[in-house]
Design a protein around this motif. Structure first.
Motif, PDB file in Angstrom:
ATOM      1  N   MET A   1      21.107  41.609 -33.121  1.00  0.00           N
ATOM      2  CA  MET A   1      21.031  40.178 -32.768  1.00  0.00           C
ATOM      3  C   MET A   1      21.050  39.341 -34.049  1.00  0.00           C
ATOM      4  N   THR A   2      21.904  38.350 -34.125  1.00  0.00           N
ATOM      5  CA  THR A   2      22.017  37.535 -35.319  1.00  0.00           C
ATOM      6  C   THR A   2      20.905  36.507 -35.372  1.00  0.00           C
ATOM      7  N   GLN A   3      20.719  35.946 -36.593  1.00  0.00           N
ATOM      8  CA  GLN A   3      19.692  34.918 -36.774  1.00  0.00           C
ATOM      9  C   GLN A   3      19.996  33.692 -35.922  1.00  0.00           C
ATOM     10  N   GLN A   4      21.281  33.333 -35.813  1.00  0.00           N
ATOM     11  CA  GLN A   4      21.661  32.183 -34.995  1.00  0.00           C
ATOM     12  C   GLN A   4      21.313  32.415 -33.531  1.00  0.00           C
ATOM     13  N   THR A   5      21.539  33.668 -33.044  1.00  0.00           N
ATOM     14  CA  THR A   5      21.213  33.984 -31.652  1.00  0.00           C
ATOM     15  C   THR A   5      19.722  33.872 -31.402  1.00  0.00           C
ATOM     16  N   ARG A   6      18.917  34.370 -32.372  1.00  0.00           N
ATOM     17  CA  ARG A   6      17.458  34.270 -32.218  1.00  0.00           C
ATOM     18  C   ARG A   6      17.018  32.817 -32.159  1.00  0.00           C
ATOM     19  N   ARG A   7      17.647  31.966 -32.998  1.00  0.00           N
ATOM     20  CA  ARG A   7      17.294  30.536 -32.970  1.00  0.00           C
ATOM     21  C   ARG A   7      17.652  29.928 -31.626  1.00  0.00           C
ATOM     22  N   ASP A   8      18.823  30.256 -31.103  1.00  0.00           N
ATOM     23  CA  ASP A   8      19.251  29.713 -29.813  1.00  0.00           C
ATOM     24  C   ASP A   8      18.318  30.164 -28.694  1.00  0.00           C
ATOM     25  N   ASP A   9      17.805  31.414 -28.783  1.00  0.00           N
ATOM     26  CA  ASP A   9      16.894  31.910 -27.757  1.00  0.00           C
ATOM     27  C   ASP A   9      15.562  31.172 -27.793  1.00  0.00           C
ATOM     28  N   ARG A  10      15.164  30.719 -28.973  1.00  0.00           N
ATOM     29  CA  ARG A  10      13.876  30.023 -29.093  1.00  0.00           C
ATOM     30  C   ARG A  10      13.934  28.599 -28.561  1.00  0.00           C
ATOM     31  N   ARG A  11      15.111  27.972 -28.608  1.00  0.00           N
ATOM     32  CA  ARG A  11      15.206  26.556 -28.293  1.00  0.00           C
ATOM     33  C   ARG A  11      14.793  26.208 -26.862  1.00  0.00           C
ATOM     34  N   PRO A  12      15.196  26.982 -25.828  1.00  0.00           N
ATOM     35  CA  PRO A  12      14.714  26.631 -24.481  1.00  0.00           C
ATOM     36  C   PRO A  12      13.196  26.643 -24.394  1.00  0.00           C
ATOM     37  N   ASN A  13      12.532  27.625 -25.038  1.00  0.00           N
ATOM     38  CA  ASN A  13      11.076  27.686 -25.022  1.00  0.00           C
ATOM     39  C   ASN A  13      10.482  26.494 -25.763  1.00  0.00           C
ATOM     40  N   GLU A  14      11.073  26.129 -26.905  1.00  0.00           N
ATOM     41  CA  GLU A  14      10.600  24.957 -27.644  1.00  0.00           C
ATOM     42  C   GLU A  14      10.742  23.695 -26.806  1.00  0.00           C
ATOM     43  N   ALA A  15      11.834  23.595 -26.041  1.00  0.00           N
ATOM     44  CA  ALA A  15      12.029  22.434 -25.181  1.00  0.00           C
ATOM     45  C   ALA A  15      10.960  22.367 -24.094  1.00  0.00           C
ATOM     46  N   ARG A  16      10.623  23.526 -23.511  1.00  0.00           N
ATOM     47  CA  ARG A  16       9.581  23.543 -22.481  1.00  0.00           C
ATOM     48  C   ARG A  16       8.233  23.145 -23.075  1.00  0.00           C
ATOM     49  N   LEU A  17       7.927  23.672 -24.246  1.00  0.00           N
ATOM     50  CA  LEU A  17       6.665  23.319 -24.901  1.00  0.00           C
ATOM     51  C   LEU A  17       6.626  21.826 -25.223  1.00  0.00           C
ATOM     52  N   ALA A  18       7.747  21.291 -25.701  1.00  0.00           N
ATOM     53  CA  ALA A  18       7.803  19.868 -26.043  1.00  0.00           C
ATOM     54  C   ALA A  18       7.564  19.003 -24.813  1.00  0.00           C
ATOM     55  N   ARG A  19       8.128  19.412 -23.664  1.00  0.00           N
ATOM     56  CA  ARG A  19       7.917  18.639 -22.436  1.00  0.00           C
ATOM     57  C   ARG A  19       6.446  18.696 -22.003  1.00  0.00           C
ATOM     58  N   ARG A  20       5.821  19.866 -22.146  1.00  0.00           N
ATOM     59  CA  ARG A  20       4.398  19.992 -21.781  1.00  0.00           C
ATOM     60  C   ARG A  20       3.529  19.143 -22.712  1.00  0.00           C
ATOM     61  N   ILE A  21       3.862  19.145 -23.979  1.00  0.00           N
ATOM     62  CA  ILE A  21       3.102  18.331 -24.941  1.00  0.00           C
ATOM     63  C   ILE A  21       3.245  16.852 -24.608  1.00  0.00           C
ATOM     64  N   GLU A  22       4.470  16.434 -24.323  1.00  0.00           N
ATOM     65  CA  GLU A  22       4.717  15.020 -23.995  1.00  0.00           C
ATOM     66  C   GLU A  22       3.974  14.627 -22.724  1.00  0.00           C
ATOM     67  N   ALA A  23       3.984  15.510 -21.727  1.00  0.00           N
ATOM     68  CA  ALA A  23       3.264  15.215 -20.485  1.00  0.00           C
ATOM     69  C   ALA A  23       1.770  15.061 -20.747  1.00  0.00           C
ATOM     70  N   GLY A  24       1.235  15.891 -21.632  1.00  0.00           N
ATOM     71  CA  GLY A  24      -0.173  15.773 -21.972  1.00  0.00           C
ATOM     72  C   GLY A  24      -0.496  14.480 -22.682  1.00  0.00           C
ATOM     73  N   VAL A  25       0.408  14.054 -23.581  1.00  0.00           N
ATOM     74  CA  VAL A  25       0.199  12.792 -24.299  1.00  0.00           C
ATOM     75  C   VAL A  25       0.211  11.617 -23.323  1.00  0.00           C
ATOM     76  N   VAL A  26       1.175  11.625 -22.393  1.00  0.00           N
ATOM     77  CA  VAL A  26       1.261  10.541 -21.402  1.00  0.00           C
ATOM     78  C   VAL A  26       0.020  10.539 -20.508  1.00  0.00           C
ATOM     79  N   ALA A  27      -0.407  11.724 -20.067  1.00  0.00           N
ATOM     80  CA  ALA A  27      -1.600  11.802 -19.217  1.00  0.00           C
ATOM     81  C   ALA A  27      -2.821  11.288 -19.959  1.00  0.00           C
ATOM     82  N   GLY A  28      -2.926  11.610 -21.239  1.00  0.00           N
ATOM     83  CA  GLY A  28      -4.041  11.101 -22.037  1.00  0.00           C
ATOM     84  C   GLY A  28      -4.020   9.591 -22.148  1.00  0.00           C
ATOM     85  N   ALA A  29      -2.810   9.019 -22.274  1.00  0.00           N
ATOM     86  CA  ALA A  29      -2.689   7.561 -22.352  1.00  0.00           C
ATOM     87  C   ALA A  29      -3.097   6.904 -21.034  1.00  0.00           C
ATOM     88  N   VAL A  30      -2.761   7.554 -19.919  1.00  0.00           N
ATOM     89  CA  VAL A  30      -3.164   7.020 -18.613  1.00  0.00           C
ATOM     90  C   VAL A  30      -4.682   7.076 -18.471  1.00  0.00           C
TER      91      VAL A  30
END
Length: 263
Positions: A1-30
């Motif tokens: 597996m190439t380094q580029q492939t490993r990076r691409d595999d991580r991005r969907p997980n990073e996107a999910r984590l980013a959405r969860r973090i953003e949801a938490g920030v918004v909930a905290g603001a509410v």
């Protein structure tokens, strides 16, 4: 597996984590009343979102823990500040990156490295604030000191013009930097106010002061006139402690934040 492939595999997980973090920030603001949702949301659900956002932030940090030492080790080896202090700056840079991360614009590691290197570089240049200069001027100060040392090593006694030519800086700027007094170490004389008997300060003041480190206690004593001292302005305290006014204000804010948490 190439380094580029490993990076691409991580991005969907990073996107999910980013959405969860953003949801938490918004909930905290509410919860804090800074935002009003279109439809009512149970408080328990909001608190669950905040907790999940914190967990996602911790997961993202843990997944990129290796970046911390990747940034810290070269700087520590080159400049010599305490590694644990630089590590804290790198972690703060990563947390700042998390708050600004947009997964649509690339992978988190690439984005975070910029913020982390900026924080660690500034901390190293200013000697973790001890130099008493802003980061940009601190770098110029080190450039002047390095140029002067190189000229002296060749057996010369360099003047301002010599150092200016060696460093590539303007002579007037070099002269000002050569005249800069770095932060002096604190002495026992600085702690006269802190040496007052505890009963004269009151139990609450005594308890709060113990939450601060030594440098913070000295600054707060001078700044607010604790003990026999009269309260001093930022300029007066800066001159007394041999630091810039900006450094006094920054350290004062940090000390007051500690006191608020302790209270």
């Amino acid at each position: 597996m190439t380094q580029q492939t490993r990076r691409d595999d991580r991005r969907p997980n990073e996107a999910r984590l980013a959405r969860r973090i953003e949801a938490g920030v918004v909930a905290g603001a509410v919860l804090a009343g800074r935002m009003t949702p279109a439809d009512p949301v149970p408080e328990a659900d909001l608190r669950a979102l905040v907790a999940d956002g914190c967990a996602a932030r911790a997961e993202l940090v843990a997944a990129h823990g290796g970046l911390v030492w990747l940034v810290v080790n070269p700087v520590a080896n080159r400049t010599g500040p305490d590694r644990d202090e630089l590590r804290q700056e790198a972690c703060l840079g990563m947390l700042e990156a998390i708050e600004r991360f947009d997964p649509a614009r690339g992978c988190f590691a690439t984005f975070a490295l910029v913020r982390m290197r900026l924080r660690v570089g500034e901390a190293a240049a200013t000697r973790l604030g001890a130099l008493g200069l802003p980061a940009k001027r601190a770098r110029a100060w080190w450039q002047v000191q390095t140029s002067r040392a190189a000229l002296e090593a060749s057996g010369r006694t360099p003047g301002v013009e010599d150092i200016a030519r060696q460093s590539g800086l303007d002579a007037a700027r070099v002269g000002a930097l050569l005249g800069w007094r770095t932060t002096r170490p604190l002495t026992d004389e600085d702690e006269i106010a802190l040496g007052e008997p505890a009963e004269e300060r009151g139990p609450l003041v005594e308890e709060l002061l113990q939450a601060l480190d030594r440098d913070q206690r000295v600054l707060i004593a001078h700044r607010y006139g604790i003990g026999r001292k009269a309260a001093g302005s930022c300029a007066e305290v800066a001159q007394l402690l041999g630091v810039s006014e900006a450094t006094v204000r920054r350290r004062e804010r940090a000390a007051l934040a500690v006191l608020r948490r302790a209270a």
